[in-house]
Design a protein around this motif. Structure first.
Motif, mmCIF file in Angstrom:
data_model
loop_
_atom_site.group_PDB
_atom_site.id
_atom_site.type_symbol
_atom_site.label_atom_id
_atom_site.label_comp_id
_atom_site.label_asym_id
_atom_site.label_seq_id
_atom_site.Cartn_x
_atom_site.Cartn_y
_atom_site.Cartn_z
ATOM 1 N N ARG A 117 0.847 -1.212 0.000
ATOM 2 C CA ARG A 117 0.000 0.000 0.000
ATOM 3 C C ARG A 117 0.878 1.256 0.000
ATOM 4 N NH1 ARG A 117 -3.307 -3.145 3.943
ATOM 5 N NH2 ARG A 117 -5.055 -3.928 2.702
ATOM 6 N N ASP A 118 1.956 1.217 0.781
ATOM 7 C CA ASP A 118 2.885 2.354 0.788
ATOM 8 C C ASP A 118 3.524 2.535 -0.583
ATOM 9 O OD1 ASP A 118 2.321 2.787 3.457
ATOM 10 O OD2 ASP A 118 4.181 1.859 4.187
ATOM 11 N N ARG A 119 3.910 1.431 -1.217
ATOM 12 C CA ARG A 119 4.521 1.500 -2.547
ATOM 13 C C ARG A 119 3.511 2.061 -3.561
ATOM 14 N NH1 ARG A 119 6.834 -2.978 -2.459
ATOM 15 N NH2 ARG A 119 8.965 -2.254 -2.272
ATOM 16 N N ARG A 120 2.249 1.616 -3.468
ATOM 17 C CA ARG A 120 1.211 2.127 -4.371
ATOM 18 C C ARG A 120 1.041 3.635 -4.194
ATOM 19 N NH1 ARG A 120 -4.144 0.257 -2.723
ATOM 20 N NH2 ARG A 120 -4.142 2.228 -1.640
ATOM 21 N N THR A 121 0.993 4.097 -2.947
ATOM 22 C CA THR A 121 0.850 5.536 -2.687
ATOM 23 C C THR A 121 2.023 6.315 -3.285
ATOM 24 O OG1 THR A 121 -0.410 5.124 -0.682
ATOM 25 C CG2 THR A 121 0.659 7.270 -0.865
ATOM 26 N N ALA A 122 3.237 5.792 -3.132
ATOM 27 C CA ALA A 122 4.424 6.457 -3.691
ATOM 28 C C ALA A 122 4.362 6.484 -5.216
ATOM 29 C CB ALA A 122 5.698 5.753 -3.223
ATOM 30 N N LEU A 123 3.922 5.392 -5.832
ATOM 31 C CA LEU A 123 3.817 5.350 -7.297
ATOM 32 C C LEU A 123 2.714 6.282 -7.798
ATOM 33 C CD1 LEU A 123 4.317 1.528 -7.872
ATOM 34 C CD2 LEU A 123 5.877 3.369 -8.573
ATOM 35 N N GLU A 124 1.609 6.372 -7.075
ATOM 36 C CA GLU A 124 0.542 7.306 -7.462
ATOM 37 C C GLU A 124 1.058 8.738 -7.446
ATOM 38 O OE1 GLU A 124 -3.204 4.584 -5.910
ATOM 39 O OE2 GLU A 124 -2.405 6.147 -4.588
ATOM 40 N N ARG A 125 1.878 9.047 -6.470
ATOM 41 C CA ARG A 125 2.468 10.391 -6.393
ATOM 42 C C ARG A 125 3.481 10.592 -7.529
ATOM 43 N NH1 ARG A 125 2.739 10.494 -1.281
ATOM 44 N NH2 ARG A 125 4.609 9.238 -1.120
ATOM 45 N N GLN A 126 4.379 9.621 -7.715
ATOM 46 C CA GLN A 126 5.423 9.735 -8.741
ATOM 47 C C GLN A 126 4.836 9.852 -10.144
ATOM 48 O OE1 GLN A 126 8.251 6.499 -8.712
ATOM 49 N NE2 GLN A 126 9.204 7.149 -10.625
ATOM 50 N N PHE A 127 3.768 9.066 -10.423
ATOM 51 C CA PHE A 127 3.197 9.054 -11.767
ATOM 52 C C PHE A 127 1.919 9.892 -11.867
ATOM 53 C CE2 PHE A 127 6.109 5.537 -11.834
ATOM 54 C CZ PHE A 127 6.624 5.587 -13.122
ATOM 55 N N ARG A 128 1.660 10.686 -10.829
ATOM 56 C CA ARG A 128 0.538 11.629 -10.811
ATOM 57 C C ARG A 128 -0.779 10.952 -11.234
ATOM 58 N NH1 ARG A 128 4.850 13.688 -13.146
ATOM 59 N NH2 ARG A 128 4.045 13.848 -15.260
ATOM 60 N N GLN A 129 -1.107 9.868 -10.520
ATOM 61 C CA GLN A 129 -2.303 9.101 -10.816
ATOM 62 C C GLN A 129 -3.228 9.059 -9.610
ATOM 63 O OE1 GLN A 129 -2.887 7.471 -13.981
ATOM 64 N NE2 GLN A 129 -1.286 8.992 -14.349
ATOM 65 N N GLU A 130 -4.536 9.027 -9.885
ATOM 66 C CA GLU A 130 -5.499 8.852 -8.802
ATOM 67 C C GLU A 130 -5.374 7.449 -8.219
ATOM 68 O OE1 GLU A 130 -9.539 9.805 -9.761
ATOM 69 O OE2 GLU A 130 -8.933 11.597 -10.857
ATOM 70 N N LYS A 131 -5.124 6.461 -9.082
ATOM 71 C CA LYS A 131 -5.054 5.083 -8.627
ATOM 72 C C LYS A 131 -4.083 4.304 -9.499
ATOM 73 C CE LYS A 131 -7.461 2.133 -6.059
ATOM 74 N NZ LYS A 131 -7.496 2.201 -4.625
ATOM 75 N N VAL A 132 -3.126 3.635 -8.862
ATOM 76 C CA VAL A 132 -2.235 2.692 -9.532
ATOM 77 C C VAL A 132 -2.695 1.302 -9.126
ATOM 78 C CG1 VAL A 132 0.117 1.752 -9.501
ATOM 79 C CG2 VAL A 132 -0.227 4.211 -9.757
ATOM 80 N N ILE A 133 -2.813 0.421 -10.088
ATOM 81 C CA ILE A 133 -3.245 -0.942 -9.819
ATOM 82 C C ILE A 133 -2.033 -1.809 -9.480
ATOM 83 C CG2 ILE A 133 -4.333 -3.020 -10.776
ATOM 84 C CD1 ILE A 133 -6.263 -0.661 -10.332
ATOM 85 N N ILE A 134 -2.097 -2.431 -8.315
ATOM 86 C CA ILE A 134 -1.137 -3.460 -7.906
ATOM 87 C C ILE A 134 -1.978 -4.659 -7.496
ATOM 88 C CG2 ILE A 134 0.668 -4.141 -6.290
ATOM 89 C CD1 ILE A 134 1.464 -1.224 -6.019
ATOM 90 N N ARG A 135 -1.669 -5.801 -8.080
ATOM 91 C CA ARG A 135 -2.440 -7.002 -7.753
ATOM 92 C C ARG A 135 -1.489 -8.163 -7.495
ATOM 93 N NH1 ARG A 135 -4.955 -7.150 -13.809
ATOM 94 N NH2 ARG A 135 -3.070 -7.774 -14.891
ATOM 95 N N HIS A 136 -1.944 -9.111 -6.695
ATOM 96 C CA HIS A 136 -1.116 -10.295 -6.455
ATOM 97 C C HIS A 136 -1.952 -11.551 -6.641
ATOM 98 C CE1 HIS A 136 -2.357 -11.727 -2.407
ATOM 99 N NE2 HIS A 136 -2.676 -10.464 -2.208
ATOM 100 N N LEU A 137 -1.286 -12.566 -7.147
ATOM 101 C CA LEU A 137 -1.923 -13.835 -7.433
ATOM 102 C C LEU A 137 -1.073 -14.959 -6.872
ATOM 103 C CD1 LEU A 137 -1.846 -12.617 -10.991
ATOM 104 C CD2 LEU A 137 -4.060 -13.135 -10.030
ATOM 105 N N PRO A 138 -1.693 -15.930 -6.229
ATOM 106 C CA PRO A 138 -0.901 -17.092 -5.808
ATOM 107 C C PRO A 138 -0.495 -17.903 -7.038
ATOM 108 C CG PRO A 138 -3.232 -17.407 -5.285
ATOM 109 C CD PRO A 138 -3.084 -16.032 -5.847
ATOM 110 N N ILE A 139 0.742 -18.360 -7.051
ATOM 111 C CA ILE A 139 1.233 -19.134 -8.193
ATOM 112 C C ILE A 139 1.965 -20.384 -7.688
ATOM 113 C CG2 ILE A 139 1.432 -17.162 -9.752
ATOM 114 C CD1 ILE A 139 4.470 -17.239 -9.224
ATOM 115 N N THR A 140 2.089 -21.332 -8.586
ATOM 116 C CA THR A 140 2.884 -22.530 -8.324
ATOM 117 C C THR A 140 3.958 -22.600 -9.384
ATOM 118 O OG1 THR A 140 0.948 -23.665 -7.440
ATOM 119 C CG2 THR A 140 2.827 -25.041 -8.105
ATOM 120 N N LEU A 141 5.206 -22.690 -8.962
ATOM 121 C CA LEU A 141 6.298 -22.829 -9.912
ATOM 122 C C LEU A 141 6.377 -24.276 -10.361
ATOM 123 C CD1 LEU A 141 9.046 -20.635 -8.262
ATOM 124 C CD2 LEU A 141 7.456 -20.021 -10.086
ATOM 125 N N ILE A 142 6.604 -24.467 -11.637
ATOM 126 C CA ILE A 142 6.677 -25.815 -12.213
ATOM 127 C C ILE A 142 8.123 -26.221 -12.373
ATOM 128 C CG2 ILE A 142 6.094 -27.218 -14.225
ATOM 129 C CD1 ILE A 142 3.686 -25.327 -14.605
#
Length: 101
Positions: free
Chosen positions: A76-101
């Motif tokens: 959340r802190d990283r998203r807030t910093a990126l929103e400020r850096q890239f002058r955006q109302e909202k930056v999308i950050i998402r995470h997905l569980p994965i399995t390495l093969i």
């Protein structure tokens, strides 16, 4: 294992492209923190979303990191910093569980 994706716009809201250095700084920060990053910078993706009756389009780049643990407060802190850096109302950050093969 989790895959975290950050979607960033190629241009600001007035249509001015962000400098290559803006994306390089994100790439370097993520590589240092997560010991690796994949940055899809050469072929921007097309984003399209609807807000009310209005359609909006954007060119985006995507950064991906893999991590065992998800620290939501850190992200959340990283998203807030990126929103400020890239002058955006909202930056999308998402995470997905994965399995390495």
């Amino acid at each position: 294992m989790n895959l975290v994706q950050i979607l960033l716009p190629c241009m600001d809201n007035s249509g001015q492209p962000f400098a290559k250095e803006d994306f390089e700084s994100v790439k370097e920060e993520l590589a240092g923190r997560f010991e690796g990053v994949t940055a899809y910078l050469q072929a921007p993706a097309d984003g399209l979303w609807r807000q009310g009756g209005e359609a909006n389009a954007d060119k985006i780049v995507i950064f991906e990191v893999m991590t065992d643990e998800i620290d939501l407060a850190e992200w959340r802190d990283r998203r807030t910093a990126l929103e400020r850096q890239f002058r955006q109302e909202k930056v999308i950050i998402r995470h997905l569980p994965i399995t390495l093969i």
